[in-house]
Design a protein around this motif. Structure first.
Motif, PDB file in Angstrom:
ATOM      1  N   PHE A  28      -8.929   2.347  15.138  1.00 26.80           N
ATOM      2  CA  PHE A  28      -8.335   2.836  14.086  1.00 26.80           C
ATOM      3  C   PHE A  28      -8.916   2.254  12.685  1.00 26.80           C
ATOM      4  N   GLU A  29      -9.969   1.772  13.047  1.00 27.19           N
ATOM      5  CA  GLU A  29     -10.833   1.045  11.883  1.00 27.19           C
ATOM      6  C   GLU A  29     -10.771   2.200  10.685  1.00 27.19           C
ATOM      7  N   ILE A  30     -11.288   3.349  10.870  1.00 30.62           N
ATOM      8  CA  ILE A  30     -11.455   4.436   9.763  1.00 30.62           C
ATOM      9  C   ILE A  30      -9.996   4.888   9.428  1.00 30.62           C
ATOM     10  N   PHE A  31      -9.151   4.870  10.351  1.00 28.43           N
ATOM     11  CA  PHE A  31      -7.565   5.465   9.899  1.00 28.43           C
ATOM     12  C   PHE A  31      -7.116   4.285   8.793  1.00 28.43           C
ATOM     13  N   ARG A  32      -7.140   3.349   9.104  1.00 30.54           N
ATOM     14  CA  ARG A  32      -6.759   2.276   8.482  1.00 30.54           C
ATOM     15  C   ARG A  32      -7.235   2.107   7.068  1.00 30.54           C
ATOM     16  N   LYS A  33      -8.728   2.155   7.147  1.00 31.84           N
ATOM     17  CA  LYS A  33      -9.343   2.086   5.921  1.00 31.84           C
ATOM     18  C   LYS A  33      -9.313   3.088   4.722  1.00 31.84           C
ATOM     19  N   ARG A  34      -8.969   4.122   5.497  1.00 28.87           N
ATOM     20  CA  ARG A  34      -8.708   5.209   4.359  1.00 28.87           C
ATOM     21  C   ARG A  34      -7.472   5.171   3.631  1.00 28.87           C
ATOM     22  N   ILE A  35      -6.409   4.604   4.309  1.00 32.95           N
ATOM     23  CA  ILE A  35      -5.193   4.302   3.502  1.00 32.95           C
ATOM     24  C   ILE A  35      -5.491   3.034   2.384  1.00 32.95           C
ATOM     25  N   PHE A  36      -6.267   2.212   2.778  1.00 30.95           N
ATOM     26  CA  PHE A  36      -6.436   1.069   1.766  1.00 30.95           C
ATOM     27  C   PHE A  36      -7.300   1.690   0.689  1.00 30.95           C
ATOM     28  N   HIS A  37      -8.255   2.483   1.002  1.00 28.82           N
ATOM     29  CA  HIS A  37      -8.978   3.019  -0.021  1.00 28.82           C
ATOM     30  C   HIS A  37      -8.194   3.897  -1.123  1.00 28.82           C
ATOM     31  N   LEU A  38      -7.320   4.678  -0.401  1.00 25.47           N
ATOM     32  CA  LEU A  38      -6.560   5.457  -1.362  1.00 25.47           C
ATOM     33  C   LEU A  38      -5.782   4.757  -2.281  1.00 25.47           C
ATOM     34  N   GLN A  39      -5.448   3.504  -1.685  1.00 22.52           N
ATOM     35  CA  GLN A  39      -4.493   2.474  -2.511  1.00 22.52           C
ATOM     36  C   GLN A  39      -5.314   1.957  -3.607  1.00 22.52           C
ATOM     37  N   SER A  40      -6.278   1.685  -3.298  1.00 24.88           N
ATOM     38  CA  SER A  40      -7.299   1.110  -4.542  1.00 24.88           C
ATOM     39  C   SER A  40      -7.880   2.076  -5.492  1.00 24.88           C
ATOM     40  N   GLN A  41      -7.803   3.246  -5.256  1.00 25.63           N
ATOM     41  CA  GLN A  41      -8.392   4.315  -6.068  1.00 25.63           C
ATOM     42  C   GLN A  41      -7.365   4.828  -7.017  1.00 25.63           C
ATOM     43  N   TYR A  42      -6.319   4.963  -6.454  1.00 26.69           N
ATOM     44  CA  TYR A  42      -5.235   5.990  -6.996  1.00 26.69           C
ATOM     45  C   TYR A  42      -4.018   5.122  -7.567  1.00 26.69           C
ATOM     46  N   THR A  43      -3.776   3.886  -7.269  1.00 24.95           N
ATOM     47  CA  THR A  43      -2.555   3.147  -7.603  1.00 24.95           C
ATOM     48  C   THR A  43      -2.386   3.293  -9.126  1.00 24.95           C
ATOM     49  N   ARG A  44      -3.232   2.960 -10.023  1.00 21.98           N
ATOM     50  CA  ARG A  44      -3.170   3.160 -11.404  1.00 21.98           C
ATOM     51  C   ARG A  44      -3.448   4.329 -12.059  1.00 21.98           C
ATOM     52  N   SER A  45      -4.079   5.386 -11.395  1.00 26.02           N
ATOM     53  CA  SER A  45      -4.371   6.610 -12.090  1.00 26.02           C
ATOM     54  C   SER A  45      -3.571   7.762 -11.927  1.00 26.02           C
TER      55      SER A  45
ATOM     56  N   ASN B 131       7.084   1.057 -10.245  1.00 26.38           N
ATOM     57  CA  ASN B 131       6.377   0.163  -9.651  1.00 26.38           C
ATOM     58  C   ASN B 131       6.178   0.355  -8.107  1.00 26.38           C
ATOM     59  N   HIS B 132       6.497   1.571  -7.830  1.00 27.41           N
ATOM     60  CA  HIS B 132       6.774   1.844  -6.413  1.00 27.41           C
ATOM     61  C   HIS B 132       6.166   3.265  -6.103  1.00 27.41           C
ATOM     62  N   MET B 133       6.027   3.861  -4.788  1.00 24.84           N
ATOM     63  CA  MET B 133       5.849   5.248  -4.683  1.00 24.84           C
ATOM     64  C   MET B 133       6.227   5.450  -3.346  1.00 24.84           C
ATOM     65  N   GLY B 134       6.931   6.822  -3.256  1.00 29.21           N
ATOM     66  CA  GLY B 134       7.122   7.604  -2.005  1.00 29.21           C
ATOM     67  C   GLY B 134       6.937   9.111  -1.879  1.00 29.21           C
ATOM     68  N   ILE B 135       7.442   9.820  -1.026  1.00 28.21           N
ATOM     69  CA  ILE B 135       7.287  11.229  -1.074  1.00 28.21           C
ATOM     70  C   ILE B 135       8.728  11.778  -0.636  1.00 28.21           C
ATOM     71  N   ALA B 136       8.719  13.024  -1.205  1.00 28.52           N
ATOM     72  CA  ALA B 136       9.732  13.817  -0.514  1.00 28.52           C
ATOM     73  C   ALA B 136       9.426  15.274  -0.256  1.00 28.52           C
ATOM     74  N   PHE B 137      10.114  16.008   0.686  1.00 29.43           N
ATOM     75  CA  PHE B 137       9.698  17.304   1.064  1.00 29.43           C
ATOM     76  C   PHE B 137      10.671  18.152   1.243  1.00 29.43           C
TER      77      PHE B 137
ATOM     78  N   PHE C 165       0.838  -1.125  -0.014  1.00 28.53           N
ATOM     79  CA  PHE C 165      -0.102   0.082   0.006  1.00 28.53           C
ATOM     80  C   PHE C 165       0.986   1.359   0.061  1.00 28.53           C
ATOM     81  N   CYS C 166       1.863   1.045  -0.967  1.00 26.67           N
ATOM     82  CA  CYS C 166       2.990   2.410  -0.875  1.00 26.67           C
ATOM     83  C   CYS C 166       2.340   3.602  -1.455  1.00 26.67           C
ATOM     84  N   CYS C 167       1.019   3.460  -2.396  1.00 28.13           N
ATOM     85  CA  CYS C 167       0.477   4.599  -2.996  1.00 28.13           C
ATOM     86  C   CYS C 167      -0.486   5.174  -1.985  1.00 28.13           C
ATOM     87  N   GLY C 168      -1.282   4.489  -1.482  1.00 22.48           N
ATOM     88  CA  GLY C 168      -2.162   4.695  -0.450  1.00 22.48           C
ATOM     89  C   GLY C 168      -1.436   5.352   0.846  1.00 22.48           C
TER      90      GLY C 168
END
Length: 213
Positions: A76-93, A134-140, A22-25
């Motif tokens: 932590f249900e909502i907290f963790r669910k949001r990450i996986f939701h982002l992963q499923s929605q935006y990995t390919r887009s 094939n992977h994602m991260g961030i920089a600041f 879930f690197c993207c999410g």
């Protein structure tokens, strides 16, 4: 010496979830978190502050689930669910197209992870047709010479970068930082690394993530 390490922490993605990456999410959730934290500051956020916020957030990710029992920690249900939701929605887009620009802010890193012996240089950004994303991260990074890099496979690292012939651009500096982290913290113990393929400056006004902000 063009790159000086200031601080670091470890993170391994396989220790945080039981199936599928879930690197993207996680990367998007961290960007959203940094934007929310930045709103509460009287001055623009610094890379050192970004390091602190991401370190704390990753601590919450770690305690949010028990991978041995495949369960989510209560509250932590909502907290963790949001990450996986982002992963499923935006990995390919999410396909960043803009270069690493000057200025300050959070940057989405589209990365290519692969065996070190197959890499002919340390800057995949210059060879984007060779190394697939094939992977994602961030920089600041801020207005000074410090850059914070986070990769879900390895962790967070804050560096001070000075331009020279070996690391002439911020992309080279980030690549070198990723190589160092993978040698220290990746589960393959230095036999693979991540390289920057594409980057995009992200701002709150252009983030297509609905109610996540």
């Amino acid at each position: 010496m063009s790159i000086q390490e200031l601080n670091r922490f470890r993170s391994r993605q396989y220790e945080l979830q039981t199936q599928g990456g879930f690197c993207c999410g996680l990367s998007i959730a961290l960007m959203v978190h940094l934007l929310e934290c930045d709103k509460s500051l009287s001055r623009p956020m610094s890379p050192a502050q970004a390091f602190k916020h991401v370190h704390e957030y990753m601590g919450a990710v770690r305690v949010s689930g028990n991978i041995l029992e495949d369960t989510t920690t209560p509250r932590f249900e909502i907290f963790r669910k949001r990450i996986f939701h982002l992963q499923s929605q935006y990995t390919r887009s999410i396909l960043p197209k803009k270069p690493f620009v000057q200025g300050c802010g959070v940057v989405l890193l589209a990365l290519s992870v692969g065996d070190t012996y197959k890499r002919k240089d340390n800057c995949a950004f210059l060879n984007r047709n060779i190394y697939p994303m094939n992977h994602m991260g961030i920089a600041f990074y801020g207005t000074g010479d410090e850059i914070f890099i986070f990769d879900p496979n390895a962790g967070g690292l804050i560096i001070r970068w000075n331009e020279d012939s070996f690391t002439p651009t911020a992309i080279h500096a980030v690549d070198c930082a990723l190589q160092r982290m993978y040698k220290m913290y990746d589960r393959m113990q230095g036999r693979r690394t991540a390289n920057v393929v594409l980057t995009e400056m992200i701002s709150e006004n252009v983030m297509p993530y609905g109610d996540c902000i």
